[in-house]
Motif scaffolding. Structure first.
Motif, PDB file in Angstrom:
ATOM      1  N   GLN A 302       0.860  -1.183   0.000  1.00 49.09           N
ATOM      2  CA  GLN A 302       0.000   0.000   0.000  1.00 49.09           C
ATOM      3  C   GLN A 302       0.895   1.231   0.000  1.00 49.09           C
ATOM      4  N   VAL A 303       0.716   2.122  -0.971  1.00 45.42           N
ATOM      5  CA  VAL A 303       1.501   3.355  -1.056  1.00 45.42           C
ATOM      6  C   VAL A 303       0.538   4.538  -0.972  1.00 45.42           C
ATOM      7  N   GLN A 304       0.787   5.413  -0.011  1.00 50.88           N
ATOM      8  CA  GLN A 304      -0.070   6.587   0.178  1.00 50.88           C
ATOM      9  C   GLN A 304       0.734   7.851  -0.115  1.00 50.88           C
ATOM     10  N   PHE A 305       0.215   8.687  -1.020  1.00 48.55           N
ATOM     11  CA  PHE A 305       0.856   9.954  -1.358  1.00 48.55           C
ATOM     12  C   PHE A 305       0.069  11.107  -0.743  1.00 48.55           C
ATOM     13  N   LEU A 306       0.756  12.001  -0.058  1.00 49.35           N
ATOM     14  CA  LEU A 306       0.199  13.251   0.432  1.00 49.35           C
ATOM     15  C   LEU A 306       1.043  14.387  -0.141  1.00 49.35           C
ATOM     16  N   PRO A 307       0.587  15.646  -0.104  1.00 49.64           N
ATOM     17  CA  PRO A 307       1.348  16.744  -0.733  1.00 49.64           C
ATOM     18  C   PRO A 307       2.806  16.841  -0.269  1.00 49.64           C
ATOM     19  N   ASP A 308       3.088  16.516   0.979  1.00 51.18           N
ATOM     20  CA  ASP A 308       4.480  16.600   1.469  1.00 51.18           C
ATOM     21  C   ASP A 308       4.853  15.371   2.291  1.00 51.18           C
ATOM     22  N   HIS A 309       4.243  14.254   1.996  1.00 50.37           N
ATOM     23  CA  HIS A 309       4.451  13.062   2.826  1.00 50.37           C
ATOM     24  C   HIS A 309       4.293  11.805   1.978  1.00 50.37           C
ATOM     25  N   ILE A 310       5.016  10.740   2.339  1.00 50.38           N
ATOM     26  CA  ILE A 310       4.879   9.451   1.676  1.00 50.38           C
ATOM     27  C   ILE A 310       4.826   8.360   2.733  1.00 50.38           C
ATOM     28  N   ASN A 311       3.998   7.324   2.474  1.00 50.00           N
ATOM     29  CA  ASN A 311       3.855   6.235   3.438  1.00 50.00           C
ATOM     30  C   ASN A 311       3.728   4.924   2.658  1.00 50.00           C
ATOM     31  N   ILE A 312       4.590   3.945   2.974  1.00 50.99           N
ATOM     32  CA  ILE A 312       4.568   2.647   2.299  1.00 50.99           C
ATOM     33  C   ILE A 312       4.364   1.562   3.352  1.00 50.99           C
ATOM     34  N   VAL A 313       3.331   0.729   3.152  1.00 47.90           N
ATOM     35  CA  VAL A 313       3.026  -0.376   4.056  1.00 47.90           C
ATOM     36  C   VAL A 313       3.205  -1.679   3.281  1.00 47.90           C
ATOM     37  N   LEU A 314       3.965  -2.628   3.853  1.00 50.43           N
ATOM     38  CA  LEU A 314       4.212  -3.923   3.230  1.00 50.43           C
ATOM     39  C   LEU A 314       3.694  -5.024   4.149  1.00 50.43           C
ATOM     40  N   ARG A 315       2.678  -5.772   3.663  1.00 50.98           N
ATOM     41  CA  ARG A 315       2.094  -6.881   4.426  1.00 50.98           C
ATOM     42  C   ARG A 315       1.645  -6.433   5.821  1.00 50.98           C
ATOM     43  N   ASP A 316       0.912  -5.322   5.830  1.00 51.66           N
ATOM     44  CA  ASP A 316       0.328  -4.746   7.042  1.00 51.66           C
ATOM     45  C   ASP A 316       1.358  -4.242   8.050  1.00 51.66           C
ATOM     46  N   HIS A 317       2.630  -4.093   7.625  1.00 54.20           N
ATOM     47  CA  HIS A 317       3.671  -3.529   8.497  1.00 54.20           C
ATOM     48  C   HIS A 317       4.251  -2.259   7.858  1.00 54.20           C
ATOM     49  N   GLN A 318       4.558  -1.276   8.719  1.00 55.99           N
ATOM     50  CA  GLN A 318       5.160  -0.024   8.230  1.00 55.99           C
ATOM     51  C   GLN A 318       6.520  -0.333   7.602  1.00 55.99           C
TER      52      GLN A 318
END
Length: 582
Positions: A302-318
């Motif tokens: 899961q990859v989440q894009f925000l205007p100044d932030h990025i978040n990647i989750v792999l197999r329900d773990h940060q």
């Protein structure tokens, strides 16, 4: 944790001469005497694997002539037969041959990776000696000033490991316990160093002690400091309570034994760890590549894009998360899994043309990859600051810096040297002096019961400093000034050794071959002399003299006493009588 005190060196203004006019070349001949040696000096040339600047400083520029500061005009060297040879001068016109005082029990030539043999005069009756193979000797000499009572006898002899040279040593007597503390220097290979020279400098503080007359001398303490540059100056305090080091790069104590190995394992794991991600950029966008674990699918990510932030989750773990260096167009940014099981993320810059120095603020897990086109663009942007030619257009209104106008004294290191004092019991730094542009020149023993003095360049002068470990508030005393010597020595491109008389009457330096320059302190004139420009009478004149030795052999050693200069070459020992009026 207690912080080290930041200190400064206090210059004594009365010792400076703002009206100093320079050195006048004197053509007065200097008496020079030459002694031919029975056997050549035991010079050890650098091997092919000793290729760094630190090897050159420590071993390539080693001074093979040793002055016994406890006795006047007494010098020693070690020849290739393993003999310690001494010359003590009483009368210049009645010079004897150098005499053998001790012979090393080991064959020096048998060790392939040996260093030059080194010696230090610990006290008036004790000497520390290294044969260059890793063996340390402590020798009782008796009264070296009296041939009837002088007898060199080995009191301690032990193999300590890798070859080393002796930097300094002291003798301590407390109650019935006699101790010798010595400082040993090694340059060792560091396999883990991927970016530097691949070597580190080790200073080992070894204490050898005997508690009563019936027992033998044995090692009671071994402490190791590590750094990345050979120290200009290192000495143990007279009471053994501390250590002072002048160096370009800092030193710190390391734990001996298992803890050291654990630290090295941790360093190794850090250094060989692969970057978590690789990234590159253009003026419009950024591309981030992350290698995923085997068997990862699109549903695991899961990859989440925000205007100044990025978040990647792999197999329900940060997996990776952080604040971006600058804003992105989060709606246009995309990601995809490539055939080689890597995640490729494309981020569209909000501010086109802005160069990002990092992907995520404060994150060190990634590695930036620059392509050749980017490097060429950066070079083009900086082109106006550089040129293929030295001062290509000097008639321009604002010409660039002309490197031909720079002298050696105008060039500074990226990092300045520092003077540090370490406590002997806590092994922590207690005092630090940032030397800035105060270039280290040389050291000299003025009083053998005190620590060696060191000479630093201050503006154009050379100032001599005497450490006093007992004075916590004023630990370094300015005791003498050599006028304009800091500037003068910078013009001597081929200088090899630098020294001064213990009574400060003159300073001297020698080149790699033949020439010796002597700079005398100002002395009263016997005749009347006037300054033509100002019309005033000149009371004192500082003389410069030049001696040229009759040899083509390189100079291997150089020592100064109050009356004489001693110069050692491969096959000869030269004496230059400097102060004939004494």
């Amino acid at each position: 944790m207690e912080m080290a005190a930041n200190c400064s060196l206090r210059v004594k203004r009365p010792l400076l001469d703002p009206r100093f006019e320079g050195y006048k070349l004197s053509l007065e001949p200097l008496p020079c005497y030459q002694l031919e040696l029975d056997a050549a000096v035991a010079e050890v040339k650098l091997r092919d694997d000793q290729y760094t600047l630190e090897h050159m400083h420590a071993f390539g520029m080693y001074n093979y002539l040793h002055c016994d500061s406890w006795y006047q005009d007494s010098v020693y060297y070690i020849d290739n037969l393993g003999r310690i040879m001494n010359l003590t001068v009483m009368l210049d016109t009645a010079l004897g041959k150098p005499r053998e005082v001790f012979r090393l029990p080991t064959d020096l030539t048998a060790c392939d990776n040996r260093l030059c043999a080194s010696i230090h005069f610990t006290s008036s009756t004790w000497v520390t000696l290294s044969d260059g193979t890793g063996r340390l000797y402590v020798i009782g000499t008796g009264d070296r000033g009296n041939s009837a009572s002088e007898k060199w006898e080995i009191m301690f002899n032990e193999e300590l490991g890798s070859p080393f040279i002796i930097i300094h040593s002291i003798s301590l007597l407390k109650a019935e316990e006699h101790s010798i503390a010595t400082l040993l220097l090694q340059i060792e290979k560091e396999e883990l160093d991927m970016k530097g020279s691949g070597f580190y400098v080790s200073l080992e503080w070894v204490t050898i002690s005997k508690k009563n007359k019936d027992k033998k001398y044995e090692i009671i303490k071994r402490d190791i400091l590590r750094g990345k540059s050979v120290p200009h100056y290192a000495a143990i305090e007279p009471d053994g309570s501390g250590l002072m080091i002048v160096s370009y790069k800092s030193f710190e104590f390391v734990q001996v034994g298992q803890d050291l190995e654990e630290n090295m394992d941790e360093d190794m794991s850090e250094k060989i760890k692969e970057p978590l991600y690789y990234w590159q950029q253009t003026e419009d966008d950024l591309t981030v590549t992350i290698q995923l674990p085997e068997g990862s699918t699109k549903e695991d990510i899961q990859v989440q894009f925000l205007p100044d932030h990025i978040n990647i989750v792999l197999r329900d773990h940060q997996f990776f998360e952080g604040k971006l260096y600058s804003s992105i167009d989060h709606e246009s940014s995309t990601w995809i899994i490539k055939e080689n099981n890597s995640l490729e993320i494309s981020l569209i810059k909000k501010n086109e043309g802005l160069t990002w120095p990092e992907l995520v603020a404060g994150d060190k897990q990634g590695e930036l990859i620059r392509d050749s086109a980017q490097c060429a663009a950066i070079a083009e942007r900086l082109m106006h600051l550089t040129s293929e030619e030295l001062n290509p257009n000097p008639d321009k209104e604002k010409p660039p810096c002309n490197a031909q106008e720079l002298e050696e004294c105008d060039i500074f290191f990226e990092e300045s040297s520092s003077l540090c004092r370490f406590d002997g019991s806590t092994l922590k730094t207690t005092h630090v002096v940032n030397l800035g542009s105060n270039q280290y020149l040389f050291s000299v023993i003025v009083d053998p019961k005190e620590m060696p003095c060191f000479c630093l360049r201050h503006d154009v002068d050379a100032l001599l400093w005497q450490p006093h470990s007992s004075k916590q508030d004023d630990m370094w005393e300015h005791i003498a000034t050599f006028n304009a010597l800091g500037y003068v020595q910078a013009s001597k491109r081929d200088k090899k050794f630098f020294a001064c008389a213990p009574n400060y009457s003159y300073a001297a330096l020698c080149e790699c071959l033949r020439r010796v320059f002597i700079y005398r302190q100002p002395t009263p004139m016997s005749t009347v002399l006037y300054n033509r420009k100002e019309g005033r009478q000149v009371g004192q004149v500082a003389k410069q003299q030049v001696a040229s030795l009759e040899t083509n052999d390189p100079i291997l050693g150089f020592q100064a006493t109050n009356e004489r200069l001693f110069v050692l070459t491969t096959k000869n020992l030269f004496l230059i009588k400097v102060n004939t009026e004494n």
